[in-house]
Design a protein around this motif. Structure first.
Motif, PDB file in Angstrom:
ATOM      1  N   LEU A   1     -83.629  63.751 154.871  1.00 57.65           N
ATOM      2  CA  LEU A   1     -84.962  64.098 154.379  1.00 57.65           C
ATOM      3  C   LEU A   1     -85.529  65.294 155.129  1.00 57.65           C
ATOM      4  O   LEU A   1     -86.143  66.183 154.525  1.00 57.65           O
ATOM      5  CB  LEU A   1     -85.894  62.897 154.531  1.00 57.65           C
ATOM      6  CG  LEU A   1     -87.341  63.103 154.071  1.00 57.65           C
ATOM      7  CD1 LEU A   1     -87.382  63.413 152.582  1.00 57.65           C
ATOM      8  CD2 LEU A   1     -88.189  61.867 154.378  1.00 57.65           C
ATOM      9  N   ALA A   2     -85.310  65.342 156.447  1.00 57.08           N
ATOM     10  CA  ALA A   2     -85.831  66.441 157.258  1.00 57.08           C
ATOM     11  C   ALA A   2     -85.285  67.782 156.782  1.00 57.08           C
ATOM     12  O   ALA A   2     -86.038  68.748 156.593  1.00 57.08           O
ATOM     13  CB  ALA A   2     -85.488  66.208 158.730  1.00 57.08           C
ATOM     14  N   VAL A   3     -83.968  67.835 156.580  1.00 58.84           N
ATOM     15  CA  VAL A   3     -83.360  69.084 156.113  1.00 58.84           C
ATOM     16  C   VAL A   3     -83.683  69.308 154.640  1.00 58.84           C
ATOM     17  O   VAL A   3     -83.922  70.449 154.211  1.00 58.84           O
ATOM     18  CB  VAL A   3     -81.832  69.045 156.329  1.00 58.84           C
ATOM     19  CG1 VAL A   3     -81.191  70.360 155.898  1.00 58.84           C
ATOM     20  CG2 VAL A   3     -81.507  68.766 157.799  1.00 58.84           C
ATOM     21  N   GLY A   4     -83.719  68.237 153.857  1.00 57.76           N
ATOM     22  CA  GLY A   4     -83.995  68.364 152.434  1.00 57.76           C
ATOM     23  C   GLY A   4     -85.388  68.879 152.137  1.00 57.76           C
ATOM     24  O   GLY A   4     -85.595  69.584 151.141  1.00 57.76           O
ATOM     25  N   LEU A   5     -86.364  68.538 152.971  1.00 58.37           N
ATOM     26  CA  LEU A   5     -87.719  69.053 152.766  1.00 58.37           C
ATOM     27  C   LEU A   5     -87.741  70.575 152.874  1.00 58.37           C
ATOM     28  O   LEU A   5     -88.377  71.264 152.059  1.00 58.37           O
ATOM     29  CB  LEU A   5     -88.669  68.440 153.797  1.00 58.37           C
ATOM     30  CG  LEU A   5     -89.023  66.965 153.610  1.00 58.37           C
ATOM     31  CD1 LEU A   5     -89.871  66.475 154.777  1.00 58.37           C
ATOM     32  CD2 LEU A   5     -89.756  66.744 152.300  1.00 58.37           C
ATOM     33  N   TRP A   6     -87.066  71.093 153.878  1.00 52.40           N
ATOM     34  CA  TRP A   6     -86.990  72.542 154.032  1.00 52.40           C
ATOM     35  C   TRP A   6     -86.274  73.195 152.844  1.00 52.40           C
ATOM     36  O   TRP A   6     -86.789  74.141 152.238  1.00 52.40           O
ATOM     37  CB  TRP A   6     -86.256  72.890 155.330  1.00 52.40           C
ATOM     38  CG  TRP A   6     -87.096  72.785 156.556  1.00 52.40           C
ATOM     39  CD1 TRP A   6     -87.155  71.739 157.428  1.00 52.40           C
ATOM     40  CD2 TRP A   6     -88.016  73.765 157.053  1.00 52.40           C
ATOM     41  NE1 TRP A   6     -88.044  71.995 158.441  1.00 52.40           N
ATOM     42  CE2 TRP A   6     -88.588  73.235 158.246  1.00 52.40           C
ATOM     43  CE3 TRP A   6     -88.407  75.021 156.626  1.00 52.40           C
ATOM     44  CZ2 TRP A   6     -89.529  73.931 158.991  1.00 52.40           C
ATOM     45  CZ3 TRP A   6     -89.346  75.729 157.377  1.00 52.40           C
ATOM     46  CH2 TRP A   6     -89.893  75.183 158.532  1.00 52.40           C
ATOM     47  N   LEU A   7     -85.097  72.686 152.511  1.00 55.14           N
ATOM     48  CA  LEU A   7     -84.285  73.319 151.465  1.00 55.14           C
ATOM     49  C   LEU A   7     -84.914  73.186 150.089  1.00 55.14           C
ATOM     50  O   LEU A   7     -84.860  74.125 149.288  1.00 55.14           O
ATOM     51  CB  LEU A   7     -82.881  72.710 151.464  1.00 55.14           C
ATOM     52  CG  LEU A   7     -82.023  72.976 152.704  1.00 55.14           C
ATOM     53  CD1 LEU A   7     -80.655  72.335 152.562  1.00 55.14           C
ATOM     54  CD2 LEU A   7     -81.878  74.476 152.951  1.00 55.14           C
TER      55      LEU A   7
END
Length: 282
Positions: A178-184
Motif C-alpha cells: 500500500l505504501a508504494v502503491g499510493l505513490w505509484l
C-alpha cells in the motif's frame, strides 16, 4: 471533505469542500466508507476470475511452477545455499509473501486509472480504491498458502509458536504494498507510462530480495544496512522465521519497518495532496 448540515425541513445536506494543505488525512471518513471498500474489493476479485480458464487454480500453479524453475536453476545447477532447508521449501516460504506484495502493488498502482469512471462521477474517499486493490490480493495468497502447508508436511517441518506472528507479518506485507502503491497510483494518474514500468520494477525488486538466496550471503556492516532499505527484506526474513524457525530476524528487519513507515506516511500525505486533481486529469 464532507460537512453535513440540516435544512429547516430536517433534510440532510452534504457539502463537499476541497481539503486544504498537506495535513488533511481523514481516516474517520475512510472508516465511514468501509462498506464501499468491501464492495470494491469483492468486485476486483470477481473481475479477476471472471471468464478465466484456470480460475483460482492459477493461484496454485503459479507458485508451484515458479518454485520448480527456481529449484532447478538455483538449487540444483547453481548450488545456492538455503540455510540447511530443502531448497523448494526455502524458496516457497519467501515466494508467497513476495507474490502477495507484487500482486497487491501491481493492482494498486493502476487502480485509479482503472476506476476513472467512478472518480469522475461520484464522491468518496479516493484512498478506498488502492486500499481495496491491495486487499483483493489476499485471495490468491490464501489459496497458495495451502501449497506451502503441503510442502511443510511433505518435508516434515512443523511450525512453532513463531507462527502466531503470521497475521502481523502479512499485515506488514500489505502495508508495504500500500505504501508504494499510493505513490505509484497517484503518479500514474499524471504520467501513464508508470503502469508500464511497474512490471519491470517488480521483476528487478524480486531479485533484490532474499527469495532464491539467503540473506547470509550479504556481507554484514554497511552492505547489510543498505540491503535492509529494501522493505521486502524484513517481510521475507520474518515470514521464513515464523514458519520454519531458525535465527530470529536481525536488525535489517527493523530498518525495513522504518522504511515502510516513512513510505506509508509520506504516501498518504502525497496521495491526499494530489487527490483533488484526480477527477480532472484521469
Amino acid at each position: 471533505m464532507e460537512n453535513t448540515q440540516l435544512q429547516k425541513n430536517h433534510t440532510p445536506v452534504t457539502y463537499l469542500k476541497p481539503s486544504k494543505g498537506w495535513l488533511s488525512i481523514d481516516l474517520k471518513e475512510l472508516w465511514r466508507y468501509r462498506e464501499l471498500v468491501y464492495f470494491l474489493t469483492w468486485r476486483d476479485i470477481k473481475v479477476r476470475y471472471k471468464q478465466a480458464v484456470l480460475g483460482i487454480a492459477w493461484a496454485v500453479l503459479q507458485p508451484v511452477l515458479t518454485v520448480l524453475i527456481f529449484t532447478v536453476v538455483f538449487g540444483i545447477l547453481l548450488k545456492t545455499p538455503s540455510q540447511d532447508l530443502p531448497y523448494p521449501l526455502f524458496t516457497i516460504s519467501a515466494l508467497l509473501p513476495w507474490q502477495l506484495f507484487a500482486n497487491a502493488l501491481q493492482r494498486s498502482s493502476i487502480s485509479l486509472v482503472g476506476n476513472a469512471n467512478l472518480l469522475t462521477k461520484i464522491y468518496f474517499p479516493r484512498l478506498a480504491i488502492p486500499l481495496s486493490a491491495v486487499m483483493a490480493a489476499l485471495v490468491d495468497f490464501g489459496v497458495s498458502f495451502f501449497v506451502l502447508i503441503g510442502m511443510m508436511a511433505y518435508y516434515r517441518y512443523m511450525p512453532g509458536w513463531n507462527m502466531l506472528w503470521l497475521p502481523v507479518i502479512i499485515l506488514f506485507a500489505l502495508l508495504t504494498a500500500l505504501a508504494v502503491g499510493l505513490w505509484l497510483s497517484a503518479i500514474n494518474v499524471q504520467y501513464r507510462d508508470v503502469q508500464h514500468m511497474v512490471p519491470f520494477i517488480v521483476q528487478v525488486w524480486m531479485y533484490a530480495s532474499p527469495i532464491v538466496y539467503p540473506i547470509d550471503i550479504i556481507p554484514e556492516g554497511i552492505w547489510r544496512v543498505l540491503y535492509g532499505l529494501n522493505p521486502m527484506v524484513g517481510v521475507i526474513q520474518s515470514y521464513r522465521w515464523a514458519l520454519l524457525g531458525g535465527d530470529q530476524p536481525d536488525a535489517t528487519m527493523w530498518i525495513s519497518v522504518l522504511v515502510v513507515i516513512i513510505l506509508l506516511v509520506s504516501g498518504l500525505f502525497y496521495f491526499r495532496r494530489m487527490e483533488k486533481t484526480f477527477a480532472d486529469i484521469v
